[in-house]
Design a protein around this motif. Structure first.
Motif, short mmCIF file in Angstrom:
data_model
loop_
_atom_site.label_atom_id
_atom_site.label_comp_id
_atom_site.label_asym_id
_atom_site.label_seq_id
_atom_site.Cartn_x
_atom_site.Cartn_y
_atom_site.Cartn_z
N SER A 181 0.71 -1.28 0.04
CA SER A 181 -0.03 -0.03 -0.08
C SER A 181 0.92 1.17 0.05
CB SER A 181 -0.77 -0.19 1.29
OG SER A 181 -1.71 -0.95 0.98
N ILE A 182 2.01 1.24 0.79
CA ILE A 182 2.91 2.44 0.73
C ILE A 182 3.53 2.50 -0.40
CG2 ILE A 182 4.99 3.10 1.84
CD1 ILE A 182 4.33 1.50 4.37
N ALA A 183 3.80 1.68 -1.12
CA ALA A 183 4.39 1.62 -2.49
C ALA A 183 3.46 2.33 -3.47
CB ALA A 183 4.85 0.29 -2.98
N THR A 184 2.31 2.22 -3.64
CA THR A 184 1.28 2.97 -4.50
C THR A 184 1.20 4.41 -4.38
OG1 THR A 184 -0.80 2.57 -3.01
CG2 THR A 184 -0.31 0.81 -4.47
N VAL A 185 1.77 4.77 -2.90
CA VAL A 185 1.70 6.33 -2.87
C VAL A 185 3.13 6.72 -2.99
CG1 VAL A 185 1.56 7.90 -0.76
CG2 VAL A 185 0.35 5.79 -0.63
N VAL A 186 4.22 6.23 -2.73
CA VAL A 186 5.31 7.07 -2.82
C VAL A 186 6.29 6.13 -3.51
CG1 VAL A 186 5.30 8.32 -0.70
CG2 VAL A 186 6.36 6.11 -0.61
N ASN A 187 6.09 4.85 -4.12
CA ASN A 187 6.98 4.11 -4.91
C ASN A 187 8.46 4.35 -4.66
OD1 ASN A 187 7.87 2.81 -7.30
ND2 ASN A 187 7.52 4.25 -8.53
#
Lengths: 313, 313
Positions: free
Chosen positions: B250-256
């Motif tokens: 989920s975090i990766a979809t925000v800040v990659n």
């Protein structure tokens, strides 16, 4: 003096173009067809030709143009390299460099279309009074963009802000377009709302007017019925808002934005949608993130050209 | 010439201090007691006194000191204002300004301790080869920090990176310390692992050696048993890794981010933990985010002083 700039928003069907002052006033806008044949080899050429014609028409000298911003449907790295634009037929190349070569060496900056639309809303739309925003675009899919201090957060592979592909449901059996299963986009997009409506109808056909629309029911129909108090439609909006409000609370733990800006076709449901999302968001948000504003986007289909222009000013 | 800087990491029990070269070499480190009585009014004074003594001891002239970085247990705004540090007894004031006044007008920069530890790992630890990292600290709680191009992402209220309070479980009945329910911290922290272990034991006491530890079981015991193949312990590690791996996706979809750095006491489980998280992360991550590295933190308890020093260089 550099008084003008162009904002270009390239879609799979049409290219939207705006002529702006560097202060952000939209002076003229128009569209051209996106010629995707032969791997889209004509697209940049057609855009350049159209820009040249506009400069002639308006008697604007090239020296007065600060540059061209361009939004593209695919991941774009900070240097203007696109990795792939499936809808345009493009593979990997540096769009900024290529287009600059084609247009008198003028400065060109490129960004992902969802990110660029977010930048447009941050610059002159629903986010103009905030420093840091997360844009949530509820269209056919769910797009997003993270704008920090007026700049797009791109991410390592250009995938920052791909919040439509946050996993939100373990029980889903259908795949998302990304190959995942249970992505936010599967519930909070226009097609997602219709999917939830159809699932509701399949189980509770007698308690809702949604059945009257048959297979042609749209997200707008669902929201209209919900506003009238239709029990089934209200339940569907609650379901959709729960997925979205929780996802926004998750996003806030990562970047803690000052505001969320909600755009895309589904956002035409207006304050009713905002209220439904806010109820859930406040419940799940970390205390220090709870005060984030949730506001409607204001630029509609022009967000892309505004944001593209904002890349260059 | 400004050859030196100080990195200070203020905790509720002790203050850790490091003397660094501006290139990031740790020359000396020591601790002092955190005097929290009288709303912590002595804390900054004690730190300044300790720094003066160290300059005397090492015969370092004040002119050779670039500044002081300080990590604090609470939200810190970009200008150095703390909103509240419950564990220190502090209310709202500008720590950077106050400490600079107290220490010869030298430059002071302050940050949240979890964010500062993340910056330390990004500078000289597990993240030193990456541009953008998200640090995940698995200690008594779950902390985090987002470092973009060598800078801490603070967020509008200093709450960016509070990933321990991402909602990950609807079925939870116990409250998290933040007042929420079903936060990542309730499962992926040291106490969270113990909670999951106790819940497993309550239902399946016969199939695991975890029962032999009784109420004193620790997260380390669970990981040690899991590495030996104990069925129950393996199930607990899988549960914990599933919560954490999904949250990271989920975090990766925000800040990659380019990499996730895993630290804190629980991370002493080492590569076994990393492998367990990575299995889940890859399954749930958006395709363009899937290649993010997941690596162990390297600085241990020194991450805070390194990161504090990094604020100032």
């Amino acid at each position: 003096m550099k008084k003008y700039c162009f904002g270009v928003d390239v879609g799979g069907t049409t290219v939207k173009v705006g002529l702006f002052t560097v202060e952000g006033q939209l002076l003229d806008k128009w569209e051209i067809i996106t010629r995707t044949e032969n791997n889209g080899e004509n697209i940049l050429f057609d855009i350049c030709e159209s820009l040249e014609a506009k400069l002639d028409e308006k008697s604007i000298d090239l020296d007065e143009v600060k540059g061209i911003g361009i939004g593209l449907p695919g991941p774009v790295l900070d240097d203007g390299t696109v990795l792939q634009c499936v809808n345009l037929g493009w593979g990997k190349f540096n769009v900024s460099e290529k287009m600059s070569e084609m247009f008198h060496g003028i400065e060109v900056k490129a960004g992902n279309d969802a990110n660029v639309a977010a930048l447009g809303e941050a610059w002159k739309g629903g986010g103009k009074n905030f420093d840091d925003i997360v844009m949530v675009t509820l269209g056919t899919g769910v797009g997003g963009g993270v704008i920090l201090e007026g700049k797009i957060l791109t991410g390592h592979n250009g995938a920052a802000g791909e919040i439509g592909h946050m996993h939100v449901e373990d029980g889903e059996e259908l795949n998302c377009n990304c190959g995942g299963c249970g992505c936010l986009e599967q519930y909070a997009s226009a097609t997602g709302v219709v999917r939830l409506a159809n699932r509701y109808i399949a189980k509770n056909s007698e308690s809702t007017k949604m059945t009257e629309f048959g297979e042609d029911i749209t997200a707008k129909d669902v929201f209209d019925l919900a506003k009238e108090g239709d029990k089934g439609a209200v339940a569907v909006v609650e379901q959709m808002s729960t997925y979205l409000g929780k996802a926004m609370a998750s996003i806030a733990t990562v970047v803690n934005p000052q505001a969320f800006i909600i755009g895309g076709g589904v956002s035409k449901a207006g304050q009713y949608l905002i209220d439904a999302i806010a109820d859930v968001y406040v419940k799940y948000a970390f205390p220090a993130c709870r005060e984030a504003k949730i506001a409607l986007a204001e630029l509609g289909n022009d967000a892309g050209i505004y944001g593209a222009a904002a890349l260059i000013v």
